[in-house]
Design an enzyme around this catalytic site. Sequence first.
Site, PDB file in Angstrom:
ATOM      1  N   LEU A  87      -4.972   3.816   6.287  1.00 12.27           N
ATOM      2  CA  LEU A  87      -5.777   3.469   7.528  1.00 12.27           C
ATOM      3  C   LEU A  87      -5.164   2.475   8.428  1.00 12.27           C
ATOM      4  CD1 LEU A  87      -9.391   3.210   5.904  1.00 12.27           C
ATOM      5  CD2 LEU A  87      -8.383   5.087   7.524  1.00 12.27           C
ATOM      6  N   ASP A 328      -2.377  11.987   1.692  1.00 13.15           N
ATOM      7  CA  ASP A 328      -1.145  10.887   2.050  1.00 13.15           C
ATOM      8  C   ASP A 328      -1.354  10.819   3.640  1.00 13.15           C
ATOM      9  OD1 ASP A 328       0.314   8.914   2.090  1.00 13.15           O
ATOM     10  OD2 ASP A 328       2.255  10.383   1.272  1.00 13.15           O
TER      11      ASP A 328
END
Lengths: 458, 175, 312
Positions: A87, A328
């Site tokens: 993130l 991922d």
Amino acid sequence: MLLVLRGGRVIDPSRGVDEVTDVIIRNGHIQYIGPFSPPTNGSSLLVNRGQKEVPNSFPSQETTNIKFYDCAGLVITPGFIDMHVHLREPGFEHKETIATGTEAAAAGGFTTIVATPNTKPAVDNRAVVEYVLERGRAALVNVLTTGAATKCNEGAEMAEIGDMVEAGAVAISDDAFPLQSADLMRRVMEYAKMFNIPVLAHCEDKSMTRDAVMNEGVTCTVLGLRPWPRQAEEIMIWRNILLADLTGCALHVQHVTTAGGVEAIKWAKSRGIRVTCETCPQYFSLTDDALTSFDTNAKCNPPLRTQADVDAIKAGLADGTIDVIATDHAPHAREDKEVEMQEAAFGMVGLETALSLVITNLVKSGVLSIGEAIEKMTAAPARVLGLSSGALIEGGSADITVIDPEANVTIRSSEFKSLGRNTPFEGFELAGRVVATIVAGEVVSGELRCGELMMEKK
Amino acid sequence: MSVTRVMDEEEIRRALIRIAHEIIERNKGAQNLVVIGVQSRGVPMAKRLAKLISEIEGVEVPMGSLNVALYRDDFATRSARTISASDIPFDVTNKTVILVDEVLFTGRTTRAALDAIMDLGRPAVIQLAVLVDRGHRELPIRADYVGKNLPTSKKERVDVHWVETKGEDAVMIAK
Amino acid sequence: MQLKRKDILGLQDMTAEEIGLILDTAESYKEILSRPVKKVPILRGKSICTLFYENSTRTRCSFELAAKIMSADTTSVSVSGSSIQKGESFKDTLLTLEAMGMDLFVIRHSASGAPHFAARVVKSGVVNAGDGMHEHPTQGLLDMLTIRENKGRIEGLKVLIVGDIMHSRVARSNLWGLSKMGAEVRICGPATLLPVGVDKLPVKTYTDLDEAIDGVDVVNVLRIQLERMDRGFFPSIREYSKFYGVSKTRLKRAKPDVLVMHPGPMNRGIEITPEVADGEFAVITDQVTNGVAVRMALLYLLLGGGGSVVSA
């Protein structure tokens, strides 16, 4: 207000459900799963569940307004869980923020995502765990986080694992900073086991990957790029398996990419060692040939491998060796990728392409049934992390994804919600589209055909 | 497309013999002469002239061929292509250079050839011999020796055929 | 025939016809190099930028001389270290120079694929003057010109490339070019310096130099980078030299008229003995001369009307 998802094919692998029926949502929770009959006499609302009629339990003031979503021809699944998302916040907000990353997750059908700890500062203590979770509460989807295995991801001193777990971290991870010391990894596993959380391991022997850019092999040799041998990954998988055996800690191997890696995990599972693993869509969709044009968007860690590996990954998914499909998701700014190959950042965005790649390359090609594929994006990650989500349960939070497996999509990074545009799938024509993502009963992304039925007040 | 034959083998032969004599007369012999043909079309004519002059005067007249591609002024619009290297096996300095080309048209090729020769040395004199002068000059260049003056329109094409390359000697106009 | 491309990035994606065209053109330009006035006006008004992210006096000199003989204007830009360390990205550097009106970029870079990246960024042409461990097409071409000039042909010859194959862009360009032109390419070096998968390329692979050199027409000796020792690719200079140094004794196993080439700069006494380097079989200075001719040919073919940088 009642929400009724009507006539969709409901697939919940956690309970072996696969039938065309309705899902009734009330107050953000799943009320019933079963055929829904609207009241005809206005006096009572009956929900027809199989053979028996169940009297409704809705207070009358709530029956004034029912919103129907027509889901005919669509598939209704538990909301997807992505246990591997970068993130980037805090520290790298030019690449992605929790707000944009969760928008991307919603667009990709994910209702729960698990953040990696390689931020700046690292998620290596209670304060940063709380920060991420706090920011996540305002986001479109559920945000969970892992904690770093070591302080500042330096691979030297163990982070305050217990405190982070208490603050809400769901696992410990060395993602992006693989622990090179076997001894330290052993201690981390022993310690994490006390708190009953898994260790998510990025398996890479860094001594074999210095300056490495892509998979070692003929393509790499032709391109003259620094080789990233498969053994660098496999050696570490084996080491971590042996340490999991030693410590009894639950090991989750992240992003498995090689045939040898799949074999190692299969062996470990056969020996009863507590190991699970994930792969990512790029590893069953692309080979290292994707780098032939020096496309930096195809540079990722671990690198794209060969066709033999792609086949082994698919076989591992099919036989259950590979438990989870994670993305991922690794967003990067343009300037991180618009550079020379050896300078370019590793990673690609994945949240908004995952479902289409799974449908196209696994389901349509017959590797997995749609139920098996959904299981690896819902129940499996929930099981690895000990989450209650990943299932459609009456009374549970209405985290639901509605997909159209037959729809054709063309990948256009310009339409991504993610700040990252770094995809090697630009222009790919794929099958499978997320129609809507519902978190706690709210449609947070996408659109459903709706019809509203006004009920008379009693 | 219509093709008209304007010179045949005999006419070309006579023209070359006349030009050879004019060259010898103008230069008072062949002692200091060298003949240079502009690649690729001027080379057969240069060879014949050199041979004729040698036969008439009884002295060996050195002959070379010149590649002017690197001196052209239309490089930006023409495609780059290879032709063989210049082959000038003698020093041009202080020589009387007879520059030979088959057709004199705009004068641009001759200009390029003059520059190319200057880069090889400093000749005493350069004279220009052509088989056909078809007019339409774009530069102040004129031939010293002309086989035939041929009024043409700009749209027409003048083709010279040599036995060496096309199996016959002839000059044609195509329109 | 003409060259229908904007860039020269490597020999892997070129056809035998294109390579032949470049060699023929280069051969015809060698005459210019022997003139008293080494200057032709053909590229007057063209701006060529040599953009070097890695030191190479020899390659830069050769390109600049070629450009100057053809009357082009040259601008040389050197960037030491990586572009990132410098602060301005490679992309911005390229766009800036292009905005100044560069018609062609000659790029040397330590990163494999950097010229390919550049070719996507700029509309002008790009010539790869060596990128990382990937390709060095002009070196491959000049080596082929040298072989053709001395042997009259390339087809059917046995050519051995010996040394650090793994890190060598010269080896890669040579093996593509030579195999396309019909030569048998052998490569030889210590196993640590033979890249994985090289056996799948059109080459015969050897680790024993005496076996590899048997009956070859050409030996191309690669420079051994001494810093490779630090990463454990070979134990010592002494041992490397013993097993992979090209000496007079070893050359006896090759054809009697063998050619010895070296892309330079040489480590005399390490990969090649001084007797061989200065001996009758060595054509190392021919290679240097041919380098200028090959680069002249490329500049001409790329900047010509047909292969025009604007219309491409």
